[in-house]
Design a protein around this motif. Structure first.
Motif, PDB file in Angstrom:
ATOM      1  N   ALA A  36       0.831  -1.204   0.000  1.00  0.00           N
ATOM      2  CA  ALA A  36       0.000   0.000   0.000  1.00  0.00           C
ATOM      3  C   ALA A  36       0.868   1.257   0.000  1.00  0.00           C
ATOM      4  N   ALA A  37       1.885   1.279   0.853  1.00  0.00           N
ATOM      5  CA  ALA A  37       2.773   2.446   0.916  1.00  0.00           C
ATOM      6  C   ALA A  37       3.517   2.631  -0.405  1.00  0.00           C
ATOM      7  N   LEU A  38       3.985   1.531  -0.980  1.00  0.00           N
ATOM      8  CA  LEU A  38       4.699   1.599  -2.247  1.00  0.00           C
ATOM      9  C   LEU A  38       3.777   2.063  -3.370  1.00  0.00           C
ATOM     10  N   THR A  39       2.544   1.581  -3.367  1.00  0.00           N
ATOM     11  CA  THR A  39       1.573   1.989  -4.388  1.00  0.00           C
ATOM     12  C   THR A  39       1.283   3.482  -4.282  1.00  0.00           C
ATOM     13  N   MET A  40       1.088   3.970  -3.069  1.00  0.00           N
ATOM     14  CA  MET A  40       0.816   5.397  -2.892  1.00  0.00           C
ATOM     15  C   MET A  40       2.022   6.239  -3.319  1.00  0.00           C
ATOM     16  N   HIS A  41       3.218   5.762  -3.022  1.00  0.00           N
ATOM     17  CA  HIS A  41       4.436   6.458  -3.457  1.00  0.00           C
ATOM     18  C   HIS A  41       4.511   6.474  -4.983  1.00  0.00           C
ATOM     19  N   ALA A  42       4.193   5.348  -5.609  1.00  0.00           N
ATOM     20  CA  ALA A  42       4.218   5.270  -7.071  1.00  0.00           C
ATOM     21  C   ALA A  42       3.186   6.218  -7.686  1.00  0.00           C
ATOM     22  N   MET A  43       2.009   6.302  -7.079  1.00  0.00           N
ATOM     23  CA  MET A  43       0.983   7.218  -7.587  1.00  0.00           C
ATOM     24  C   MET A  43       1.477   8.664  -7.526  1.00  0.00           C
ATOM     25  N   ASP A  44       2.175   8.999  -6.450  1.00  0.00           N
ATOM     26  CA  ASP A  44       2.731  10.352  -6.313  1.00  0.00           C
ATOM     27  C   ASP A  44       3.796  10.646  -7.371  1.00  0.00           C
ATOM     28  N   ARG A  45       4.437   9.597  -7.869  1.00  0.00           N
ATOM     29  CA  ARG A  45       5.485   9.766  -8.889  1.00  0.00           C
ATOM     30  C   ARG A  45       4.942   9.637 -10.313  1.00  0.00           C
ATOM     31  N   GLY A  46       3.616   9.513 -10.455  1.00  0.00           N
ATOM     32  CA  GLY A  46       2.999   9.502 -11.774  1.00  0.00           C
ATOM     33  C   GLY A  46       2.781   8.142 -12.401  1.00  0.00           C
ATOM     34  N   PHE A  47       3.032   7.071 -11.641  1.00  0.00           N
ATOM     35  CA  PHE A  47       2.780   5.731 -12.165  1.00  0.00           C
ATOM     36  C   PHE A  47       1.284   5.414 -12.101  1.00  0.00           C
ATOM     37  N   ALA A  48       0.864   4.416 -12.856  1.00  0.00           N
ATOM     38  CA  ALA A  48      -0.529   3.978 -12.865  1.00  0.00           C
ATOM     39  C   ALA A  48      -0.649   2.649 -12.120  1.00  0.00           C
ATOM     40  N   GLU A  49      -1.765   2.453 -11.446  1.00  0.00           N
ATOM     41  CA  GLU A  49      -2.059   1.199 -10.736  1.00  0.00           C
ATOM     42  C   GLU A  49      -2.425   0.134 -11.758  1.00  0.00           C
ATOM     43  N   GLY A  50      -1.924  -1.083 -11.553  1.00  0.00           N
ATOM     44  CA  GLY A  50      -2.211  -2.179 -12.465  1.00  0.00           C
ATOM     45  C   GLY A  50      -3.419  -3.013 -12.084  1.00  0.00           C
ATOM     46  N   ASN A  51      -3.917  -2.850 -10.859  1.00  0.00           N
ATOM     47  CA  ASN A  51      -5.063  -3.626 -10.406  1.00  0.00           C
ATOM     48  C   ASN A  51      -6.341  -3.003 -10.972  1.00  0.00           C
ATOM     49  N   PRO A  52      -7.034  -3.711 -11.864  1.00  0.00           N
ATOM     50  CA  PRO A  52      -8.229  -3.129 -12.480  1.00  0.00           C
ATOM     51  C   PRO A  52      -9.365  -2.858 -11.492  1.00  0.00           C
ATOM     52  N   ILE A  63      -6.963   2.679  -1.710  1.00  0.00           N
ATOM     53  CA  ILE A  63      -5.900   1.694  -1.529  1.00  0.00           C
ATOM     54  C   ILE A  63      -5.974   1.105  -0.123  1.00  0.00           C
ATOM     55  N   ILE A  64      -6.121   1.966   0.874  1.00  0.00           N
ATOM     56  CA  ILE A  64      -6.179   1.519   2.266  1.00  0.00           C
ATOM     57  C   ILE A  64      -7.408   0.650   2.501  1.00  0.00           C
ATOM     58  N   ILE A  65      -8.552   1.091   2.004  1.00  0.00           N
ATOM     59  CA  ILE A  65      -9.793   0.316   2.190  1.00  0.00           C
ATOM     60  C   ILE A  65      -9.645  -1.071   1.564  1.00  0.00           C
ATOM     61  N   SER A  66      -9.034  -1.157   0.379  1.00  0.00           N
ATOM     62  CA  SER A  66      -8.872  -2.468  -0.262  1.00  0.00           C
ATOM     63  C   SER A  66      -7.996  -3.377   0.587  1.00  0.00           C
ATOM     64  N   LYS A  67      -6.960  -2.825   1.213  1.00  0.00           N
ATOM     65  CA  LYS A  67      -6.064  -3.631   2.053  1.00  0.00           C
ATOM     66  C   LYS A  67      -6.751  -4.057   3.344  1.00  0.00           C
ATOM     67  N   VAL A  68      -7.536  -3.162   3.918  1.00  0.00           N
ATOM     68  CA  VAL A  68      -8.262  -3.506   5.148  1.00  0.00           C
ATOM     69  C   VAL A  68      -9.306  -4.580   4.855  1.00  0.00           C
ATOM     70  N   TRP A  99       4.924 -10.687  -4.882  1.00  0.00           N
ATOM     71  CA  TRP A  99       5.221 -10.475  -6.293  1.00  0.00           C
ATOM     72  C   TRP A  99       4.914  -9.032  -6.681  1.00  0.00           C
ATOM     73  N   ALA A 100       3.797  -8.495  -6.207  1.00  0.00           N
ATOM     74  CA  ALA A 100       3.425  -7.107  -6.525  1.00  0.00           C
ATOM     75  C   ALA A 100       4.473  -6.133  -6.000  1.00  0.00           C
ATOM     76  N   VAL A 101       4.952  -6.358  -4.787  1.00  0.00           N
ATOM     77  CA  VAL A 101       5.994  -5.493  -4.220  1.00  0.00           C
ATOM     78  C   VAL A 101       7.262  -5.580  -5.066  1.00  0.00           C
ATOM     79  N   TYR A 102       7.668  -6.798  -5.414  1.00  0.00           N
ATOM     80  CA  TYR A 102       8.852  -6.989  -6.258  1.00  0.00           C
ATOM     81  C   TYR A 102       8.672  -6.270  -7.596  1.00  0.00           C
ATOM     82  N   HIS A 103       7.522  -6.496  -8.220  1.00  0.00           N
ATOM     83  CA  HIS A 103       7.243  -5.880  -9.522  1.00  0.00           C
ATOM     84  C   HIS A 103       7.250  -4.359  -9.424  1.00  0.00           C
TER      85      HIS A 103
END
Length: 110
Positions: A36-52, A63-68, A99-103
Motif C-alpha cells: 500500500a505504501a509503495l503503491t501510494m508512493h508510485a501514484m505520487d510519482r505519476g505511475f498507474a495502478e495495475g489492479n483493475p 488503496i487503504i480500504i482495499s487492504k483492510v 510479487w506485486a511489491v517486487y514488480h
C-alpha cells in the motif's frame, strides 16, 4: 494510513489465532502494508495502478480500504479453518502480494 494498518496487525492477537497463525497473518499484513505504501508512493510519482479493481489512479483511501478488506477476509478465513490449513493458506495468500511489491520496485527503479 500506516497507523491504521499497524493497529490492524496488532489486533491479530484479539482473534483466536495460534502463534503460527499470528505470524502468518502478520506476514500477510506486513506485505500488504508495504504494498500500500509503495503503491501510494508510485501514484505520487505519476505511475498507474495495475489492479483493475482499483482503477488506474486510486486515491490513498481506496488503496487503504482495499487492504483492510483483504485483511478482514483473511481474518475471517483463518477463523473458519484449522491451523493445519490456515497457516499454509495465509502464506500462499502472501505470494501475490510479494510479487506485486517486487514488480513495483523493479518498475519504479527503471
Amino acid at each position: 494510513m500506516m497507523k491504521n494498518l499497524l493497529l490492524l496487525s496488532m489486533l491479530t492477537g484479539c482473534a483466536n489465532m495460534t502463534p503460527a497463525e499470528d505470524i502468518a497473518f502478520g506476514t500477510l499484513i506486513g506485505c500488504n502494508a508495504y504494498d500500500a505504501a509503495l503503491t501510494m508512493h508510485a501514484m505520487d510519482r505519476g505511475f498507474a495502478e495495475g489492479n483493475p479493481l482499483l482503477g488506474s489512479h486510486p486515491s490513498d483511501e481506496k488503496i487503504i480500504i482495499s487492504k483492510v478488506l483483504l485483511a478482514g477476509i483473511a481474518w475471517w478465513a483463518v477463523d473458519a479453518m484449522d491451523e493445519k490449513r490456515s497457516v499454509p493458506a495465509l502464506l500462499i495468500a502472501t505470494i501475490p502480494c510479494g510479487w506485486a511489491v517486487y514488480h513495483n520496485n523493479s518498475v519504479m527503479d527503471d
